[in-house]
Design a protein around this motif. Structure first.
Motif: not given
Length: 231
Positions: A40-61
């Motif tokens: 996605a051409r974003v910084a690792p810290s940015t990716a981590s924040g987005h992934l945390g939201r998706l995991v917390a929302g039940g979209v990702l495991a």
């Protein structure tokens, strides 16, 4: 409130970076946070924040192995939702890709690809049409395998054993063909068999697949598919 919950869930998809992650994960693999960040051409810290939201929302495991953090789509239902949203959000006249490489990649994806764990693109809809024409699949009252269809899968060496709440057959709106292809357990097993038996091979770094000469022969013999429709 249901409306608040719906709005919160929908907001998980309303970000271009998170959307890029979800589209990448439609290949059915588990990706590391670093791989998705580079994609996605974003910084690792940015990716981590987005992934945390998706995991917390039940979209990702999420799975952790040593220092690595892997994520995948939570279940086939999420994959179906992502593909459905992609199909409904695609413009009627999309902007043509720029550059020969992009053009070739787009054509390959439209010709045949995986949608999470089943076949999509022209390949997916062609096989769905062939199964329907031979009386193995019904689409008139929703997607359903007939008794002949169940027997066809069993003869192929792929007995369909229900697993959890996943339906045997389900229609998934194809975002390039704009009509349904076969999903559900039957779609997943057919895709797995096609790849394992060498009927199809993955090409490039995207989800694109190509039908092999052996696959063309088998599909013509077993389903009456014209090889020209697969090229």
């Amino acid at each position: 409130m249901a409306s608040r919950d719906l709005a919160a869930f929908a907001a998980l998809f309303a970000d271009e970076t998170r959307a890029a992650f979800l589209l990448a994960l439609l290949d059915g693999r588990a990706w590391t946070a670093g791989e998705l960040a580079r994609h996605a051409r974003v910084a690792p810290s940015t990716a981590s924040g987005h992934l945390g939201r998706l995991v917390a929302g039940g979209v990702l495991a999420e799975e952790r192995q040593g220092r690595h953090r892997y994520v995948r789509l939570a279940d086939p239902g999420v994959a179906h939702l992502v593909e459905e949203l992609t199909a409904r959000s695609a413009p009627a006249a999309p902007e043509p890709p720029r550059g020969l490489r992009a053009v070739n990649a787009g054509r390959a994806m439209a010709r045949g690809r995986t949608c999470y764990d089943h076949l999509a693109g022209r390949l997916g809809t062609t096989l769905t049409d062939a199964l329907t024409a031979r009386g193995l699949l019904r689409q008139d009252t929703g997607f359903a395998l007939t008794d002949r269809g169940l027997a066809w899968f069993a003869e192929l060496g792929v007995p369909l054993v229900p697993k959890g709440r996943r339906p045997l057959a389900r229609g998934c709106l194809d975002w390039t063909e704009r009509r349904p292809h076969l999903a559900g357990l039957a779609g997943a097993e057919l895709c797995r068999y096609a790849l394992d038996a060498g009927w199809c091979v993955r090409i490039g770094s995207e989800r694109a697949v190509r039908v092999t000469p052996e696959g063309e022969r088998e599909l013509r013999e077993r389903l009456g598919v014209d090889p020209a429709a697969l090229r």
